[in-house]
Design an enzyme around this catalytic site. Structure first.
Site, PDB file in Angstrom:
ATOM      1  N   LYS A  35      48.736  24.185  13.110  1.00 33.72           N
ATOM      2  CA  LYS A  35      49.412  24.649  14.406  1.00 33.72           C
ATOM      3  C   LYS A  35      50.776  25.070  14.301  1.00 33.72           C
ATOM      4  CE  LYS A  35      51.074  19.972  15.848  1.00 33.72           C
ATOM      5  NZ  LYS A  35      50.502  18.836  16.619  1.00 33.72           N
ATOM      6  N   TYR A 256      82.482  32.356  15.286  1.00 32.31           N
ATOM      7  CA  TYR A 256      82.735  32.287  16.609  1.00 32.31           C
ATOM      8  C   TYR A 256      83.541  31.003  17.384  1.00 32.31           C
ATOM      9  CZ  TYR A 256      79.494  36.434  16.977  1.00 32.31           C
ATOM     10  OH  TYR A 256      78.906  37.540  16.858  1.00 32.31           O
TER      11      TYR A 256
HETATM   12  C1  PLP Z   1      50.280  17.803  15.635  1.00 30.92           C
HETATM   13  C2  PLP Z   1      49.584  16.588  15.646  1.00 30.92           C
HETATM   14  C3  PLP Z   1      48.985  16.079  14.511  1.00 30.92           C
HETATM   15  C4  PLP Z   1      49.853  16.192  13.139  1.00 30.92           C
HETATM   16  O1  PLP Z   1      50.985  15.236  13.274  1.00 30.92           O
HETATM   17  P1  PLP Z   1      51.944  15.257  11.984  1.00 30.92           P
HETATM   18  O2  PLP Z   1      53.043  14.336  12.555  1.00 30.92           O
HETATM   19  O3  PLP Z   1      52.410  16.590  11.738  1.00 30.92           O
HETATM   20  O4  PLP Z   1      51.070  14.783  10.852  1.00 30.92           O
HETATM   21  C5  PLP Z   1      47.970  15.126  14.388  1.00 30.92           C
HETATM   22  N1  PLP Z   1      47.069  14.976  15.419  1.00 30.92           N
HETATM   23  C6  PLP Z   1      47.674  15.654  16.814  1.00 30.92           C
HETATM   24  C7  PLP Z   1      46.685  15.377  18.188  1.00 30.92           C
HETATM   25  C8  PLP Z   1      48.570  16.377  16.848  1.00 30.92           C
HETATM   26  O5  PLP Z   1      49.063  17.130  17.936  1.00 30.92           O
END
Ligand code: PLP
Length: 359
Positions: A35, A256
């Site tokens: 994702k 800045y």
């Molecule tokens: C993002 C997510 C993961 C992966 O999590 P990590 O900490 O990056 O391994 C697994 N399960 C769900 C439901 C998630 O939203």
């Protein structure tokens, strides 16, 4: 022409991290989480590399999954937030997507469907994180509804997500696991609980399917353990180059707001990368930057397209020299600490201006 700021993607490191995942869960199926543009690494690129090596991919939203299908990815894909509304639901049959079902409206839409194709489903329990999922008190009723549905592929999977898997010997995790187990021990479908932290630290959460995200990219989910401690190798190395080197007189300020002042005449280097590329603006003075592989401190505020480093200890540094902002030799976890955030946000912050280069 190569872009000034670029991210090298190390495929061998990714394969290595997969080996580490397997070592912790030799019998589990792997749902690789890609994702949010694969945590900044490029969703399609990661999907193509991982497709042959894992059992499924996971994204957060339906549009991410459709984008993958339209680019020719044929690996199973689970959508962690499932569908919203009838139109989106239709896409699950059309594109062969697996839906996480976590609220009543989705159940209604699913059961009201008249699609000839059954939908693959993970039913999600809210075992204590209070984000997505059905409460333990409603679980059995919802389960029965799905079991009796001709719209759902049987047996469907059941899943939950841990709120504090990165904490050792955590009471909350134990309670969540117990709630989940009590209600699903008789379930014949697949079970899935573990994200990266749970895979690495909570063997009881490793079931039929695991859902690694961060660890695949070679980054530690724990504040007190480095990726190297866990045997992981960073997949992304973010680089740029020095575009200016000059001596700034004593008493002058850098950047800045004039937040950093030269105590003596100082060799200041300007690196062509900034928050417009996703380098965190809140990285403090002293945040390490590698110039030609040697550590120098960030000084002054990070600008949109540039940041400044103190080259006092590196008199030979010159225009065109390579700067490494994180990755090989400089964990992104360290940068996250200096910016008072977590590595997830730093990686996700990479913007489209950064050219991604596989090697
Ligand atoms: C993002 C997510 C993961 C992966 O999590 P990590 O900490 O990056 O391994 C697994 N399960 C769900 C439901 C998630 O939203």
């Amino acid at each position: 022409m190569m872009s000034a700021a670029y991210a090298l993607i190390d495929q061998a490191a990714l394969q290595h991290n997969l080996v580490i995942v397997r070592r912790h869960a030799p019998d589990a199926n792997i749902m690789a989480v890609i994702k949010a543009n694969a945590y900044g690494h490029g969703m399609l690129r990661m999907a193509r590399i991982l497709a042959v090596a894992v059992d499924s991919l996971a994204v957060a939203r339906t549009d991410e999954a459709i984008a993958l299908r339209e680019q020719g990815v044929t690996t199973p894909i689970t959508v962690l937030q499932g569908f919203m509304g009838r139109d989106e639901l239709m896409c699950y049959a059309k594109y062969q997507l697996t839906a996480v079902v976590h609220q009543h409206e989705q159940i209604r839409q699913l059961l009201a469907g008249s699609s000839p194709e059954k939908i693959a489903v993970w039913l999600k329990m809210d075992s204590g994180m209070s984000r997505l999922g059905f409460l333990p008190t409603e679980w059995n009723a919802v389960c029965t509804l799905l079991q009796n549905s001709t719209q759902v592929q049987q047996p469907f999977g059941v899943m939950t997500h841990l709120a504090s898997a990165d904490e050792v010997d955590c009471h909350q995790s134990r309670q969540q696991l117990q709630r989940f187990d009590t209600l699903t021990c008789q379930h014949i479908g697949a079970k899935s609980i573990a994200n990266s932290a749970a895979i690495l630290a909570c063997p009881a959460a490793v079931t039929d399917w695991i859902r690694p995200g961060l660890m695949l990219y070679g980054v530690s989910p724990f504040p007190d353990k480095s990726a190297a401690d866990l045997g992981l190798k960073p997949v992304m190395t973010l680089k740029s180059r020095l575009i200016s080197v000059k001596t700034v007189p004593q008493g002058e300020t850098v950047g800045y707001g004039g937040s950093w002042r030269c105590q003596q005449a100082t060799r200041v280097g300007i690196v062509s990368i900034g928050y417009g590329d996703g380098y965190p603006r809140y990285a403090r003075n002293g945040t390490p930057v590698l110039i030609n592989g040697k550590v120098v401190p960030l000084i002054g505020r990070v600008s949109m397209d540039m940041l400044a480093v103190d080259l006092s200890t590196l008199p030979e540094a010159k225009i065109g020299d390579t700067a490494t902002l994180w990755g090989e030799g400089l964990p992104v976890e360290t940068i996250a600490q200096y910016a008072e955030t977590i590595p997830y946000t730093v990686l996700c912050g990479i913007t489209p201006r950064v050219e991604i280069i596989e090697r």
